[in-house]
Design a protein around this motif. Structure first.
Motif, PDB file in Angstrom:
ATOM      1  N   THR A  25      52.348  58.856  85.783  1.00 20.75           N
ATOM      2  CA  THR A  25      53.024  57.998  84.814  1.00 20.75           C
ATOM      3  C   THR A  25      54.153  58.801  84.190  1.00 20.75           C
ATOM      4  O   THR A  25      54.357  59.970  84.545  1.00 20.75           O
ATOM      5  N   ARG A  33      58.000  49.940  78.537  1.00 25.17           N
ATOM      6  CA  ARG A  33      57.126  48.770  78.666  1.00 25.17           C
ATOM      7  C   ARG A  33      56.397  48.418  77.374  1.00 25.17           C
ATOM      8  O   ARG A  33      56.054  47.269  77.134  1.00 25.17           O
ATOM      9  N   ASN A 246      51.798  46.179  71.681  1.00 26.45           N
ATOM     10  CA  ASN A 246      52.959  46.334  72.535  1.00 26.45           C
ATOM     11  C   ASN A 246      54.189  45.882  71.748  1.00 26.45           C
ATOM     12  O   ASN A 246      54.226  44.767  71.232  1.00 26.45           O
TER      13      ASN A 246
END
Ligand code: ACO
Length: 316
Positions: A25, A33, A246
């Motif tokens: 990652t 994101r 998020n």
């Protein structure tokens, strides 16, 4: 009304760069994101009740109250220390609270909103005088560290508030709440184990894109409903304190409702997604740094597994 807040984060900070050393990652992927830059990860002896008790003690001190003043403890968590007894009872014992009731509430990431609404019902009916409402999680224990699509998203921590019934004038406290659940969405976000099925704890499984779509497309219904119940408009809101899953979901939801970006309290960059702990952690940050002031209108909102989702409007 809210008379105190507190929080607790594990000392260990894990950055995106730290994760990139262990798996395929990158800081750029995670930030782009999700907005997450780091998360706190609990040590072996930092269980959910340990973190929850620290946050609860801080909230009690902040309120200038003692254990004798509390007669209800609700802990929103999906990562209890044990299958039973309730983590709330461990927090109650750690603080020396020996009266009233203590129980856990399970609505995953929406747990704190459900717990605030539940506590408020106890307070407005006179069933309790003063409640400690805690959100405490150790999601690092249930994520699959081999699954980069989920493990990078979560962190550990706890937050708490002390809640009293609305003041006599009826204009400070929980003004309205809207809660929803729809169990048809189980497969989108769940843990693949449990005492009644596999006999194991299991790991978190998620269809990230579906959750994203649902979170942005559907969840604003409870915000609209909570505003309508209270007869308040988005323009009148002082602070929007959503579940910190998020950054993109949060900003898209705020835009859709017409809540100005500068009213959003954002901690997902520092805390990651701490499930039921994320809202009380963010409330504590924004109150201690002076943003949330007495009399402010604060909207809390979350969606989690089930799906379960909800919003509550609080006059601070
Ligand atoms: N690092 C690098 N690459 C990754 C990682 C990672 N950690 N994870 C996935 N990828 C790759 C995928 O393999 C895929 O590669 P491919 O195109 O070669 O197949 C690519 O990145 C894109 O993957 P998607 O899953 O399509 O990425 P998306 O843009 O949908 O973002 C994310 C994924 C961040 C999970 C997003 O869907 C999301 O935020 N969903 C909401 C889920 C959420 O917030 N859940 C929290 C729990 S529920 C709650 O609290 C509300």
């Amino acid at each position: 009304m809210v008379v105190g807040t507190g929080s607790s984060l594990p000392a260990r900070v894990v950055t995106n760069a730290d994760l990139a050393e262990q798996m395929d990652t990158s800081d750029a992927w995670i930030v782009q994101r999700t907005g997450i830059r780091q998360r706190h990860i609990a040590a072996a002896d930092e269980t959910t009740s340990v973190l929850g008790a620290r946050a609860a003690r801080a909230a009690l001190e902040d309120a200038g109250l003692t254990a004798d003043d509390i007669d209800l403890v609700i802990c929103a968590t999906s990562t209890p220390d044990h299958t039973f007894p309730a983590t709330a009872t461990q927090i109650q014992a750690a603080l020396g609270i020996h009266q009233g009731a203590a129980f856990d509430l399970q609505a995953v990431c929406a747990g704190f909103v459900f717990a605030v609404s539940t506590a408020d019902k106890f307070l407005t009916t006179g069933a309790a005088r003063r409640a400690l409402v805690v959100g405490a999680e150790t999601f690092s224990r249930i994520v699959d560290w081999e699954d980069r699509t989920t493990c990078v998203l979560f962190g550990d921590g706890a937050g708490a508030i002390v809640l009293e019934a609305q003041d006599e004038a009826g204009n400070r406290g929980v003004l309205s709440a809207s809660l929803r659940s729809d169990g048809r969405h189980r497969e989108k976000l769940y843990v693949d184990g449990g005492p009644g099925s596999t006999g194991t704890t299991g790991h978190l499984r998620m269809e990230g894109r579906d959750v994203f779509r649902f979170a942005v497309g559907q969840v604003t219904d409870v915000i609209v409903e909570a505003f309508a119940q209270a007869g308040v408009t988005a323009e009148e809101l002082d602070w929007f304190v959503p579940h910190q899953a998020n950054r993109r979901i949060i900003e898209a939801s705020a835009d859709k409702i017409g809540i100005a970006r500068e009213k959003i309290v954002l901690t997902v960059d520092r805390h990651g997604n701490t499930s039921a702990a994320s809202i009380p952690l963010a409330l504590d940050v924004a109150r201690r740094d002076g943003r949330i002031q007495a009399g402010d209108l604060v909207m809390i909102e979350a969606i989690g597994g089930g799906f379960s989702w909800g919003a509550a409007l609080i006059r601070w």
